[in-house]
Design an enzyme around this catalytic site. Sequence first.
Site, PDB file in Angstrom:
ATOM      1  N   HIS A 125       0.765  -1.429   0.346  1.00 21.98           N
ATOM      2  CA  HIS A 125       0.520   0.266  -0.241  1.00 21.98           C
ATOM      3  C   HIS A 125       0.893   1.719  -0.294  1.00 21.98           C
ATOM      4  O   HIS A 125       1.998   1.375   0.757  1.00 21.98           O
ATOM      5  CB  HIS A 125      -0.588  -0.148   1.421  1.00 21.98           C
ATOM      6  N   ASP A 202       3.152  -4.441   8.457  1.00 18.07           N
ATOM      7  CA  ASP A 202       1.630  -4.184   8.300  1.00 18.07           C
ATOM      8  C   ASP A 202       0.850  -4.919   8.298  1.00 18.07           C
ATOM      9  O   ASP A 202       0.647  -5.507   7.293  1.00 18.07           O
ATOM     10  CB  ASP A 202       1.534  -2.945   6.946  1.00 18.07           C
ATOM     11  N   GLN A 205      -4.894  -5.155   6.841  1.00 13.53           N
ATOM     12  CA  GLN A 205      -5.473  -6.150   5.536  1.00 13.53           C
ATOM     13  C   GLN A 205      -5.335  -7.739   6.192  1.00 13.53           C
ATOM     14  O   GLN A 205      -6.528  -8.157   6.166  1.00 13.53           O
ATOM     15  CB  GLN A 205      -4.821  -6.456   4.752  1.00 13.53           C
ATOM     16  N   LYS A 228     -10.605  -2.297  10.228  1.00 16.09           N
ATOM     17  CA  LYS A 228     -10.932  -3.220   9.385  1.00 16.09           C
ATOM     18  C   LYS A 228     -11.147  -4.095  10.527  1.00 16.09           C
ATOM     19  O   LYS A 228     -11.230  -4.811   9.804  1.00 16.09           O
ATOM     20  CB  LYS A 228      -9.131  -3.212   9.081  1.00 16.09           C
ATOM     21  N   CYS A 366      -4.514   2.499  -4.600  1.00 12.20           N
ATOM     22  CA  CYS A 366      -2.906   2.364  -3.336  1.00 12.20           C
ATOM     23  C   CYS A 366      -2.102   1.519  -3.145  1.00 12.20           C
ATOM     24  O   CYS A 366      -1.448   1.310  -2.204  1.00 12.20           O
ATOM     25  CB  CYS A 366      -4.174   3.231  -1.627  1.00 12.20           C
TER      26      CYS A 366
END
Length: 408
Positions: A125, A202, A205, A228, A366
């Site tokens: 991202h 990260d 997600q 999320k 993104c």
Amino acid sequence: MIQTTLDIETIRKDFPILNREVNGKPLVYLDNAATSQTPQQVIDVIVDYYQNYNANIHRGVHSLSQEATDAYEAARIKIKKHYNIAKTHEVILTSGTTHSINLVANGFTSFVKEGDEILVSAMEHHSNIVPWQMLCERTGGVLKVIPMNQKGELVMEEFHALLSDKTKLVFCNHVSNALGTVNPIEEIIDASHKVSAAVLIDGAQAAPHIKADMQALDVDFYTVSAHKVCGPTGVGMLYGKEEWLNKLPPYQGGGEMIAEVTFEKTTYADLPHKFEAGTPNICGGIAFGAALDYMNSIGFEAIAQYEEELLQYATEQLLAIDGLKIYGTAKNKTSVISFNIDGIHPYDIGTILDKLGIAVRTGHHCAQPIMDFYKIPGTVRASFSFYNTKEEVDVLVEGVKRAKNMLL
């Protein structure tokens, strides 16, 4: 075929927004990778805060302040337990994953020197690319990219070849937001540590699909956004190993992050407050904890099983449409399908689907370097959650067929 153990119809009743219509059609919400929806249980916690004990925290001796402080810190403990974090003060509450990444990138300005190398994966991202580019501009560091293949998987042989004693930092998403690929982060973390490189994962997600264990992973930094995982926007978590958080300088100056202030010198507060300047998103933090409670009440193993069932079904149904191509066919992936139809711009498909009440994401998500790799302007992305149904998949498939007939 996988069979779910979840009571989906009962779960759907927890989400008021799923009852609404869009353009006169029942809402089919398939943009969960952008943000999940919020259950009534979490909404009630938000309302309760503002109705009954809205106050600033850590600073007041009055009862409302104490109640708010206790609820906020209780949420931090919930986050610690959920992610199996060793120490509560290793949980830094931020405004979200982007804030968390920038906090670390800013701090590493002190440790990266000219010629040092930073590795980032090709499927990141933008929020896990741009801060590191800015870090390299400030320090003279060199950004190197772990390549990906046509399936949307990282080329791990190339990753190992890139690692060297010059590598200081490695950054990778746990799950790709654009493709759904689950990356082999255990291998990445282990190999990086062998060359003494720090690792930031990260986890934005991954959070709704995978219950990550910080101690098992032995990762240096891990980031999450509450929205999320059925929580509110504007709040998230940065996990950092205590040794690293003590080394990093504060990201922002202000109230709460200080021990003592004079005009000659300021000393900083202990962790976690060193990185939590100003009045935080108090209600958001409390609701973050409530959202994790809700997700755990459903059960992450059951969620993963059911979402895999949805993914298999949707993949089979969509691939039956002539001219439809799916991008991201990794063996290990979450319930995300990015696709295009030959000769049709993804935006046009998304616009027609919206008229039918179907919410999907269109564009580069993104993650523009991924689209450049495939030489496409973007994709239509349908992302599924545990409150979606096969009937909604059928509505999506019929909507895509209708869009194709209208546009070709």
